[in-house]
Design a protein around this motif. Structure first.
Motif, PDB file in Angstrom:
ATOM      1  N   ILE A 452       0.838  -1.211   0.000  1.00  0.00           N
ATOM      2  CA  ILE A 452       0.000   0.000   0.000  1.00  0.00           C
ATOM      3  C   ILE A 452       0.868   1.254   0.000  1.00  0.00           C
ATOM      4  N   ARG A 453       1.922   1.242   0.813  1.00  0.00           N
ATOM      5  CA  ARG A 453       2.814   2.419   0.848  1.00  0.00           C
ATOM      6  C   ARG A 453       3.518   2.603  -0.499  1.00  0.00           C
ATOM      7  N   LYS A 454       3.836   1.494  -1.163  1.00  0.00           N
ATOM      8  CA  LYS A 454       4.420   1.599  -2.514  1.00  0.00           C
ATOM      9  C   LYS A 454       3.409   2.207  -3.478  1.00  0.00           C
ATOM     10  N   GLY A 455       2.119   1.901  -3.255  1.00  0.00           N
ATOM     11  CA  GLY A 455       1.074   2.510  -4.075  1.00  0.00           C
ATOM     12  C   GLY A 455       1.037   4.016  -3.908  1.00  0.00           C
ATOM     13  N   ASN A 456       1.201   4.486  -2.685  1.00  0.00           N
ATOM     14  CA  ASN A 456       1.253   5.933  -2.437  1.00  0.00           C
ATOM     15  C   ASN A 456       2.491   6.561  -3.079  1.00  0.00           C
ATOM     16  N   LYS A 457       3.614   5.852  -3.003  1.00  0.00           N
ATOM     17  CA  LYS A 457       4.838   6.366  -3.627  1.00  0.00           C
ATOM     18  C   LYS A 457       4.687   6.434  -5.146  1.00  0.00           C
ATOM     19  N   TYR A 458       4.002   5.440  -5.716  1.00  0.00           N
ATOM     20  CA  TYR A 458       3.746   5.432  -7.160  1.00  0.00           C
ATOM     21  C   TYR A 458       2.899   6.644  -7.551  1.00  0.00           C
ATOM     22  N   PHE A 459       1.853   6.911  -6.768  1.00  0.00           N
ATOM     23  CA  PHE A 459       0.992   8.078  -7.020  1.00  0.00           C
ATOM     24  C   PHE A 459       1.827   9.362  -6.984  1.00  0.00           C
ATOM     25  N   ASP A 460       2.686   9.488  -5.967  1.00  0.00           N
ATOM     26  CA  ASP A 460       3.518  10.695  -5.828  1.00  0.00           C
ATOM     27  C   ASP A 460       4.512  10.828  -6.984  1.00  0.00           C
ATOM     28  N   ALA A 461       5.133   9.709  -7.351  1.00  0.00           N
ATOM     29  CA  ALA A 461       6.152   9.742  -8.402  1.00  0.00           C
ATOM     30  C   ALA A 461       5.557  10.071  -9.769  1.00  0.00           C
ATOM     31  N   GLN A 462       4.336   9.585 -10.040  1.00  0.00           N
ATOM     32  CA  GLN A 462       3.704   9.819 -11.331  1.00  0.00           C
ATOM     33  C   GLN A 462       3.131  11.234 -11.468  1.00  0.00           C
ATOM     34  N   LYS A 463       2.828  11.862 -10.332  1.00  0.00           N
ATOM     35  CA  LYS A 463       2.285  13.228 -10.327  1.00  0.00           C
ATOM     36  C   LYS A 463       1.085  13.397 -11.269  1.00  0.00           C
ATOM     37  N   PRO A 464      -0.010  12.668 -11.017  1.00  0.00           N
ATOM     38  CA  PRO A 464      -1.154  12.759 -11.927  1.00  0.00           C
ATOM     39  C   PRO A 464      -1.753  14.166 -12.026  1.00  0.00           C
ATOM     40  N   TRP A 465      -1.561  14.991 -10.995  1.00  0.00           N
ATOM     41  CA  TRP A 465      -2.062  16.369 -11.054  1.00  0.00           C
ATOM     42  C   TRP A 465      -1.336  17.190 -12.112  1.00  0.00           C
ATOM     43  N   ILE A 466      -0.128  16.761 -12.503  1.00  0.00           N
ATOM     44  CA  ILE A 466       0.592  17.396 -13.620  1.00  0.00           C
ATOM     45  C   ILE A 466       0.285  16.651 -14.918  1.00  0.00           C
ATOM     46  N   GLN A 467       0.257  15.306 -14.826  1.00  0.00           N
ATOM     47  CA  GLN A 467      -0.029  14.491 -16.014  1.00  0.00           C
ATOM     48  C   GLN A 467      -1.368  14.861 -16.650  1.00  0.00           C
ATOM     49  N   ILE A 468      -2.362  15.181 -15.845  1.00  0.00           N
ATOM     50  CA  ILE A 468      -3.702  15.472 -16.375  1.00  0.00           C
ATOM     51  C   ILE A 468      -3.673  16.666 -17.317  1.00  0.00           C
ATOM     52  N   LYS A 469      -2.669  17.522 -17.131  1.00  0.00           N
ATOM     53  CA  LYS A 469      -2.551  18.715 -17.978  1.00  0.00           C
ATOM     54  C   LYS A 469      -1.649  18.478 -19.191  1.00  0.00           C
ATOM     55  N   GLU A 470      -0.656  17.608 -19.034  1.00  0.00           N
ATOM     56  CA  GLU A 470       0.368  17.488 -20.073  1.00  0.00           C
ATOM     57  C   GLU A 470       0.438  16.109 -20.734  1.00  0.00           C
ATOM     58  N   GLN A 471       0.035  15.043 -19.998  1.00  0.00           N
ATOM     59  CA  GLN A 471       0.160  13.680 -20.517  1.00  0.00           C
ATOM     60  C   GLN A 471      -1.120  12.911 -20.184  1.00  0.00           C
ATOM     61  N   GLU A 472      -2.163  13.132 -20.940  1.00  0.00           N
ATOM     62  CA  GLU A 472      -3.480  12.600 -20.598  1.00  0.00           C
ATOM     63  C   GLU A 472      -3.507  11.077 -20.566  1.00  0.00           C
ATOM     64  N   LEU A 473      -2.864  10.417 -21.555  1.00  0.00           N
ATOM     65  CA  LEU A 473      -2.863   8.959 -21.584  1.00  0.00           C
ATOM     66  C   LEU A 473      -2.100   8.384 -20.403  1.00  0.00           C
ATOM     67  N   GLU A 474      -0.949   8.998 -20.088  1.00  0.00           N
ATOM     68  CA  GLU A 474      -0.147   8.537 -18.947  1.00  0.00           C
ATOM     69  C   GLU A 474      -0.907   8.727 -17.645  1.00  0.00           C
ATOM     70  N   CYS A 475      -1.693   9.796 -17.571  1.00  0.00           N
ATOM     71  CA  CYS A 475      -2.480  10.057 -16.365  1.00  0.00           C
ATOM     72  C   CYS A 475      -3.533   8.965 -16.171  1.00  0.00           C
ATOM     73  N   LYS A 476      -4.184   8.567 -17.262  1.00  0.00           N
ATOM     74  CA  LYS A 476      -5.180   7.498 -17.168  1.00  0.00           C
ATOM     75  C   LYS A 476      -4.541   6.202 -16.677  1.00  0.00           C
ATOM     76  N   GLU A 477      -3.340   5.909 -17.161  1.00  0.00           N
ATOM     77  CA  GLU A 477      -2.655   4.695 -16.719  1.00  0.00           C
ATOM     78  C   GLU A 477      -2.315   4.778 -15.233  1.00  0.00           C
ATOM     79  N   THR A 478      -1.871   5.947 -14.810  1.00  0.00           N
ATOM     80  CA  THR A 478      -1.536   6.130 -13.387  1.00  0.00           C
ATOM     81  C   THR A 478      -2.746   5.868 -12.502  1.00  0.00           C
TER      82      THR A 478
END
Length: 553
Positions: A452-478
């Motif tokens: 679970i903690r690795k899941g939180n680290k994955y969320f932080d590392a992927q930065k979906p709040w930035i991906q949603i603006k610049e990398q829409e497909l990558e954000c969906k995968e995240t």
């Protein structure tokens, strides 16, 4: 691991039977909770599981309570049996049957078992000396006699020393006193039935050695069993002069009762038969040589499950000897030994009024006394809830679902998933399954929360709040990958934390949990609320004050 695809296993799980003479406390649950975790896990695997227990409504402790209150034994037993049922239900225990030892079924099965042992030559009559109260004019049950343990010197009852776990006879005690009148009891001659436990010395030596090699018993069960065997097994009284219990089924001896150490462990067998009758089915598969059995109890009950119950089964030619013994050490409270007489305990009906059952289950598992005594402190309990259940698990669920609400209108996005996390998740099922089956529940829960903690680290590392603006497909995968982590975490956690897992299951519209990786389908999330609420740390001092207040009352 037991492979479901090879053959469905018959799994029998027996939880120790608490005496119906007072409320359950955290020490009881620390010992019994592994049974429910195992039962829930094996059901997820699709195995054939029977999980039973019940309230011990016979014997001396209930009589002592009834005499103290000036009420009948039945009134005390009814009160606490009902309370136990409610406490176990609220804690999420999933017994297939929770029964009681004063039932007609139990009495009948115990009598049949006694007669089979008698017919097979393993029970015999013997004239013995027994303690007698001259004031009350009665022979004394073992627990009505107290004194100094001859083995360790601690204050002990006439049946067993809680300090060193030695099984005793009242005549073994030094400086004996009667609990009824306070005087030293006299000694009188009487006749009782005895169980020829010594006849099984060699069989039990081989049995314990096999258990040692298989590593399927806790170390304390092996060590204590070996100690008794080294000292040499002695024949044990099979009857006692008790005020309540199962009457001896032999003409002329009906006033005597089957001794509780035979009668109580036979409850596993009688409960199985009661369950079979109620469900109009057979019970033999749970009492066969190939049956996988788990016996769940505290270390004070070890010899009854590791030596005496196997001897009884051998004596009636039943091949289903215990395969796993899960015998936890003791739980202390704020660095002090739990004491019901001093009211130094956290009572289950009380703690359930204020705290989430999954919080209790989490702490008693992550802090389980598996190999050594562990301590319950209010500070650690509150901080573990806030940092792990809320801060790790609850945070991953909340941040992911809130992101979906905000940026996807509550619709789970369709996308490919991280292949690395799929691989880790598939491996996790194997790893956790093996740990649970071997009884390493603390390490299993620690490993799940690492995931679970690795899941939180994955969320932080992927930065979906930035991906949603610049990398829409990558954000969906995240986000889809985070949902995958959440769904599988909830499923793997369901044996440990059934209530919060059920909430996630509802949110993700998962039909049924199993022990195979989940791939959540796109759905519309409904209104999301936090899995866990933060507990204000100011309650720590309030709980400590309350604990001391009731102890001093």
């Amino acid at each position: 691991m037991y492979k479901k695809e090879e053959k469905q296993m018959s799994i029998f799980i027996g939880g120790a039977w608490p005496y119906a003479n007072g409320s359950l406390h955290l020490g009881h649950i620390a010992a019994l909770l592994p049974g429910d975790i195992l039962a829930r896990y094996f059901r997820l695997k699709g195995e054939d599981v029977l999980y039973v227990s019940g309230s011990d409504c016979n014997g001396t402790p209930i009589s002592i309570r009834a005499n103290k209150e000036g009420v009948s034994v039945k009134e005390v037993a009814d009160r606490y049996h009902s309370e136990f049922e409610d406490s176990f239900r609220r804690l999420g225990f999933s017994y297939d049957l929770y029964t009681r030892t004063d039932s007609e079924n139990h009495h009948q099965v115990v009598k049949e078992l006694f007669l089979r042992l008698l017919d097979n030559g393993f029970i015999y009559k013997k004239e013995i000396e027994q303690t007698y109260c001259e004031v009350e004019k009665q022979f004394l049950p073992d627990r009505y006699v107290e004194g100094k343990c001859p083995n360790c010197g601690s204050r002990a009852r006439g049946d067993q020393c809680d300090n060193c776990s030695k099984i005793l006879d009242p005549l073994d005690l030094i400086d004996r006193t009667c609990k009824l009148c306070g005087n030293e009891p006299s000694i009188r001659t009487t006749e009782h039935f005895y169980f020829a436990l010594s006849n099984f010395q060699e069989n039990l030596e081989n049995f314990v050695q096999k258990a040692k090699v298989s590593e399927l018993w806790r170390d304390n069960a092996i060590q204590l069993s070996e100690r008794y065997l080294k000292e040499g097994l002695l024949d044990r009284a099979a009857s006692r002069d008790l005020p309540n219990g199962v009457s001896i089924p032999v003409k002329g001896y009906e006033e005597k009762k089957v001794y509780v150490w035979i009668e109580a462990v036979a409850g596993y067998y009688s409960a199985s038969k009661e369950w079979a009758k109620k469900n109009r089915t057979e019970v033999q598969q749970y009492w066969a040589e190939e049956t996988i059995s788990y016996y769940i109890h505290g270390k004070d009950n070890i010899p009854f499950h590791s030596l005496i119950w196997p001897a009884i089964l051998l004596g009636i030619n039943n091949p289903a000897l215990p395969t796993h013994i899960i015998s936890n050490e003791y739980l202390t409270l704020e660095k002090r030994k739990l004491s019901t007489s001093q009211n130094w305990a956290v009572w289950i009906p009380d703690i359930l009024e204020r705290y989430h059952p999954d919080s209790i289950r989490y702490f008693l598992t992550i802090n389980a006394p598996e190999n050594r005594d562990t301590d319950f402190s209010w500070r650690e309990f509150i901080y573990s809830h806030n940092s792990e259940l809320l801060g790790a698990y609850g945070n991953l669920v909340n941040r992911t679902f809130k992101f979906i609400e905000k940026f996807y209108g509550g619709n789970l996005p369709e996308s490919n998933l991280s292949k690395e996390i799929i691989r880790q998740t598939e491996k996790l099922y194997e790893e956790i399954g093996k740990l649970i089956e071997e009884g390493h529940l603390k390490l299993a829960l620690e490993t799940i929360f690492l995931y679970i903690r690795k899941g939180n680290k994955y969320f932080d590392a992927q930065k979906p709040w930035i991906q949603i603006k610049e990398q829409e497909l990558e954000c969906k995968e995240t986000i889809a990958t985070c949902v995958y982590i959440i769904g599988n975490a909830a499923q793997i956690l369901s044996p440990f934390l059934p209530y919060s897992s059920e909430e996630v299951k509802t949110y993700l519209n998962i039909d049924e949990f199993s022990w195979q990786p989940i791939h959540p389908v796109p759905i519309q999330l409904q209104t999301i609320r936090p899995l866990f609420e933060k507990i204000d740390t100011s309650v720590i001092q309030k709980e400590l004050d309350y604990l001391r207040e009731i102890a001093e009352a």
